[in-house]
Enzyme design. Structure first.
Site, PDB file in Angstrom:
ATOM      1  N   GLY A  67       0.576  -1.162   0.220  1.00  0.00           N
ATOM      2  CA  GLY A  67       0.148   0.131   0.295  1.00  0.00           C
ATOM      3  C   GLY A  67       0.578   1.230  -0.007  1.00  0.00           C
ATOM      4  O   GLY A  67       2.619   0.995  -0.156  1.00  0.00           O
ATOM      5  N   ASN A  68       0.986   2.315   0.114  1.00  0.00           N
ATOM      6  CA  ASN A  68       0.756   3.215   0.523  1.00  0.00           C
ATOM      7  C   ASN A  68       0.185   4.687   1.280  1.00  0.00           C
ATOM      8  O   ASN A  68      -1.033   4.059   1.700  1.00  0.00           O
ATOM      9  CB  ASN A  68       1.560   4.131  -1.176  1.00  0.00           C
ATOM     10  CG  ASN A  68      -0.049   4.626  -1.767  1.00  0.00           C
ATOM     11  OD1 ASN A  68      -0.805   5.688  -1.731  1.00  0.00           O
ATOM     12  ND2 ASN A  68       0.212   3.922  -3.412  1.00  0.00           N
ATOM     13  N   TYR A  69       0.795   5.656   1.585  1.00  0.00           N
ATOM     14  CA  TYR A  69       0.450   6.601   2.488  1.00  0.00           C
ATOM     15  C   TYR A  69      -1.299   7.122   1.643  1.00  0.00           C
ATOM     16  O   TYR A  69      -2.263   8.328   2.640  1.00  0.00           O
ATOM     17  CB  TYR A  69       1.261   7.726   2.688  1.00  0.00           C
ATOM     18  CG  TYR A  69       2.066   7.151   3.850  1.00  0.00           C
ATOM     19  CD1 TYR A  69       2.127   6.301   5.088  1.00  0.00           C
ATOM     20  CD2 TYR A  69       3.635   7.743   3.528  1.00  0.00           C
ATOM     21  CE1 TYR A  69       2.873   5.652   5.679  1.00  0.00           C
ATOM     22  CE2 TYR A  69       4.871   6.973   3.929  1.00  0.00           C
ATOM     23  CZ  TYR A  69       4.227   6.042   5.366  1.00  0.00           C
ATOM     24  OH  TYR A  69       5.961   5.809   6.408  1.00  0.00           O
ATOM     25  N   SER A  70      -1.120   7.424   1.006  1.00  0.00           N
ATOM     26  CA  SER A  70      -2.228   7.560   0.558  1.00  0.00           C
ATOM     27  C   SER A  70      -4.013   7.445   1.015  1.00  0.00           C
ATOM     28  O   SER A  70      -4.270   6.285   1.321  1.00  0.00           O
ATOM     29  CB  SER A  70      -2.624   7.392  -1.355  1.00  0.00           C
ATOM     30  OG  SER A  70      -4.182   8.496  -1.691  1.00  0.00           O
TER      31      SER A  70
END
Ligand code: CTP
Length: 201
Positions: free
Chosen positions: A9-12
């Site tokens: 995943g990522n921080y978005s």
């Protein structure tokens, strides 16, 4: 997914995309919101939410809905790579290093850019950390977008998890519009205004 309990995943947060969906719906558009896993809820009579959990699935849904749409806003922070193999069981810890082989995901925006008709508007996003304008302009061309919304991680108050954003919109006519730091709801108004102006051309 890497295994049944882990994913890439990522921080978005998804807040920008949801704000744009809401603004379009408020202006009377019928919106299909194709969303990865986020912790935001949205309820609007003009919004149909379609949940997906992988880039491949998001690509399929985008391809499905795009041909009957007047336009698409590609706001998702899609993972560029996915594990070659998904383990059906939880990967257990041991003392060795662990290597997970990754393969490229489809570039969803570029795929829509290839099938886009002249009567459709395709809006992309670019999140950059360096050479911001050059990179954004290159993505605009490479993905056959009509406009690209650039946000830089170097701007205080812009980027992941925040309620504010600071954007520059670059369009296919080489126009560039700089906006102040604003709430994501106010940024969504600016983006939708530009979309409507471009569609009227
Ligand atoms: N995008 C997409 N599918 C991907 C990756 C990105 O549709 N697999 C879209 C994003 O939604 C955005 C645009 O492409 O509208 C640019 O995304 P960005 O992450 O800034 O750029 P990439 O093309 O992934 O290039 P890089 O990560 O190398 O900067």
């Amino acid at each position: 997914m890497i295994d049944p309990v882990r994913f890439i995943g990522n921080y978005s947060s998804g807040k920008m995309g949801y704000a744009i969906a809401e603004e379009l719906a408020e202006r009377g558009a019928r919106v299909v919101l194709i969303s990865g896993p986020v912790s935001i809820s949205i309820k609007h009579k003009n919004i149909e939410r379609v949940d997906v959990t992988s880039a491949v699935e998001m690509n399929e849904k985008c391809r499905h809905y795009f041909h009957e749409a007047n336009g698409a806003v590609m706001c998702a922070a899609v993972a560029d790579y996915a594990p070659v193999q998904k383990s059906s069981q939880k990967i257990k810890r041991n003392k060795e290093n662990l290597t997970i082989e990754l393969k490229p995901n489809p570039d969803i925006a570029a795929g829509l850019g290839r099938v886009k008709r002249n009567d459709q508007l395709l809006v992309g996003f670019a999140l950059e950390t360096h050479n911001e304008t050059t990179n954004a302009a290159r993505k605009l061309q490479a993905k056959n977008l009509d406009m690209i919304v650039l946000n830089s991680l170097n701007d205080t108050g812009a980027g992941f998890q925040k309620d504010t954003n600071k954007i520059t919109i670059i369009d296919k006519h080489n126009n560039s519009f700089n906006f102040e730091l604003k709430s994501k709801a106010a940024v969504a108004i600016d983006i939708v205004d530009r979309m409507i102006e471009e569609m009227a051309l």
